[in-house]
Design a protein around this motif. Structure first.
Motif, short mmCIF file in Angstrom:
data_model
loop_
_atom_site.label_atom_id
_atom_site.label_comp_id
_atom_site.label_asym_id
_atom_site.label_seq_id
_atom_site.Cartn_x
_atom_site.Cartn_y
_atom_site.Cartn_z
N GLU A 50 0.83 -1.20 0.00
CA GLU A 50 0.00 0.00 0.00
C GLU A 50 0.87 1.26 0.00
N LEU A 51 0.54 2.19 -0.88
CA LEU A 51 1.27 3.45 -0.96
C LEU A 51 0.88 4.39 0.18
N GLU A 52 1.87 5.07 0.70
CA GLU A 52 1.60 6.15 1.64
C GLU A 52 1.23 7.40 0.84
N LEU A 53 0.57 8.34 1.47
CA LEU A 53 0.16 9.56 0.77
C LEU A 53 1.34 10.27 0.12
N PHE A 54 2.47 10.34 0.83
CA PHE A 54 3.62 11.08 0.30
C PHE A 54 4.28 10.36 -0.88
N GLU A 55 3.88 9.07 -1.11
CA GLU A 55 4.45 8.32 -2.22
C GLU A 55 3.65 8.47 -3.51
N ILE A 56 2.48 9.08 -3.42
CA ILE A 56 1.67 9.30 -4.62
C ILE A 56 2.34 10.37 -5.49
N GLN A 57 2.53 10.03 -6.75
CA GLN A 57 3.25 10.91 -7.66
C GLN A 57 2.33 11.48 -8.73
N THR A 58 2.85 12.47 -9.45
CA THR A 58 2.10 13.10 -10.53
C THR A 58 1.64 12.08 -11.56
N ARG A 59 2.49 11.11 -11.86
CA ARG A 59 2.13 10.11 -12.88
C ARG A 59 0.91 9.29 -12.46
N HIS A 60 0.75 9.05 -11.17
CA HIS A 60 -0.43 8.31 -10.71
C HIS A 60 -1.71 9.08 -11.04
N ILE A 61 -1.65 10.38 -10.85
CA ILE A 61 -2.83 11.21 -11.12
C ILE A 61 -3.10 11.27 -12.61
N ARG A 62 -2.06 11.48 -13.40
CA ARG A 62 -2.23 11.52 -14.86
C ARG A 62 -2.79 10.19 -15.39
N ASP A 63 -2.22 9.09 -14.91
CA ASP A 63 -2.66 7.78 -15.39
C ASP A 63 -4.11 7.51 -15.00
N PHE A 64 -4.50 7.91 -13.80
CA PHE A 64 -5.89 7.73 -13.36
C PHE A 64 -6.85 8.52 -14.25
N LEU A 65 -6.51 9.77 -14.53
CA LEU A 65 -7.37 10.61 -15.37
C LEU A 65 -7.47 10.04 -16.79
N THR A 66 -6.36 9.54 -17.30
CA THR A 66 -6.37 8.94 -18.64
C THR A 66 -7.23 7.68 -18.67
N LYS A 67 -7.08 6.84 -17.66
CA LYS A 67 -7.84 5.59 -17.57
C LYS A 67 -9.34 5.90 -17.46
N LYS A 68 -9.67 6.85 -16.62
CA LYS A 68 -11.08 7.20 -16.43
C LYS A 68 -11.68 7.81 -17.70
N GLN A 69 -10.88 8.62 -18.39
CA GLN A 69 -11.36 9.22 -19.63
C GLN A 69 -11.67 8.15 -20.67
N LYS A 70 -10.81 7.15 -20.78
CA LYS A 70 -11.02 6.08 -21.75
C LYS A 70 -12.22 5.22 -21.38
N GLU A 71 -12.36 4.90 -20.10
CA GLU A 71 -13.45 4.03 -19.66
C GLU A 71 -14.80 4.73 -19.73
N ASP A 72 -14.83 6.00 -19.32
CA ASP A 72 -16.10 6.73 -19.26
C ASP A 72 -16.41 7.52 -20.52
N LYS A 73 -15.43 7.57 -21.45
CA LYS A 73 -15.58 8.40 -22.65
C LYS A 73 -15.88 9.85 -22.26
N ASN A 74 -15.12 10.34 -21.29
CA ASN A 74 -15.35 11.70 -20.78
C ASN A 74 -15.05 12.77 -21.81
N GLU A 75 -15.88 13.80 -21.80
CA GLU A 75 -15.58 14.99 -22.59
C GLU A 75 -14.42 15.73 -21.92
N LEU A 76 -13.81 16.64 -22.67
CA LEU A 76 -12.68 17.40 -22.15
C LEU A 76 -13.07 18.17 -20.89
N SER A 77 -14.28 18.71 -20.89
CA SER A 77 -14.74 19.47 -19.73
C SER A 77 -14.81 18.61 -18.48
N THR A 78 -15.19 17.33 -18.64
CA THR A 78 -15.28 16.42 -17.50
C THR A 78 -13.88 16.04 -17.02
N VAL A 79 -12.96 15.84 -17.95
CA VAL A 79 -11.57 15.54 -17.57
C VAL A 79 -11.01 16.69 -16.73
#
Length: 291
Positions: free
Chosen positions: A41-70
């Motif tokens: 399990e990651l500690e809060l201080f171990e969360i990096q920018t790439r984790h956030i970017r990858d999550f947003l990309t994954k969610k955009q692909k799965e949900d077919k989010n519009e740019l405004s939702t991203v």
């Protein structure tokens, strides 16, 4: 909610509906992080920018989010990590340098709600489907978001010929006949699970039950999509847009009434309908479905 974030949002006088949207996204983010690091399990201080970017990309692909939702999702994550930085839970804000996206919106299309209704009897009668899969589809047709599936067992009223469901934000839903029977079956099964929720997921790592997560719901909807040859993405977001379009243009509901049904602000209902009109228009010329 991690580290008092919900209370922080409440102090900012956000509406409860908006707070739930924020909380839901943060919970999805941490579920994603947990799925990446099942054995460590990651500690809060171990969360990096790439984790956030990858999550947003994954969610955009799965949900077919519009740019405004991203960009909205990024705003929520920025607010959360800035909050953690302000209360000294993290030394550096990993979301601070991520910029909101600019550019042309990619056209997206949704399946018209009438077609989803036509498929419903086939889903209900499908002997290979679990009752859970059928109920997830039934509730999706009522415009349920992921957090709307987080229904407490205590918020269910079972009658002789119907069942009434009281989600936290969504307007209460009453099911009848076979739909009620299916839900009651899932509800009764949940009584054997040590959880206050009707719909649950078991996390193997922690060996405990948590409210059903986004991937569990999307897995069922994706299988229905494949089985009935639906050529467009099928998830709660797209179905919700189709439902809003149907309520406004077919049922004649006002924006205010749609807001009550879906558990959102009036202005959000108006935006939802307007966006649904664009997506329906994009679908009209190319949509071909075999049921």
């Amino acid at each position: 909610m991690p580290h008092g974030f919900r209370k922080y949002l409440q102090k900012s006088k956000m509406s409860e509906r908006t707070i739930e949207d924020y909380v839901s996204l943060i919970e999805q983010f941490f579920s994603y992080i947990d799925s990446l690091h099942k054995n460590n399990e990651l500690e809060l201080f171990e969360i990096q920018t790439r984790h956030i970017r990858d999550f947003l990309t994954k969610k955009q692909k799965e949900d077919k989010n519009e740019l405004s939702t991203v960009n909205k999702n990024l705003t929520i994550l920025k607010k959360f990590f800035n909050y953690l930085w302000e209360i000294d839970k993290i030394p550096v804000d990993p979301a601070g340098k991520i910029k909101h996206k600019k550019g042309n919106e990619v056209k997206s299309a949704i399946v018209p709600y009438e077609i989803l209704l036509e498929i419903l009897p086939k889903v209900i009668q499908n002997k290979e489907y679990s009752n859970l899969k059928k109920v997830i589809y039934i509730l999706a047709l009522h415009g349920f978001r992921i957090q709307d599936y987080h229904i407490y067992k205590k918020d269910i009223i079972v009658k002789q010929d119907s069942v009434t469901i009281f989600p936290k934000l969504h307007e209460p839903v009453e099911l009848f006949s076979v739909e009620a029977d299916l839900f009651v079956s899932v509800y009764h099964d949940s009584m054997f699970i040590d959880s206050p929720y009707v719909f649950n997921t078991k996390r193997k790592k922690e060996q405990k039950y948590v409210p059903i997560e986004v991937m569990g719901i999307y897995k069922h909807l994706s299988e229905i999509k494949e089985d009935y040859n639906i050529p467009l993405n099928l998830n709660t977001n797209n179905i919700r847009h189709a439902y809003a379009f149907y309520l406004y243009h077919t049922k004649g509901y006002s924006f205010e009434r749609i807001a009550e049904v879906l558990g959102i602000e009036n202005y959000s209902a108006a935006l939802l309908v307007r966006e649904s009109e664009k997506r329906i228009q994009n679908a009209h010329e190319t949509l071909e479905i075999r049921t």
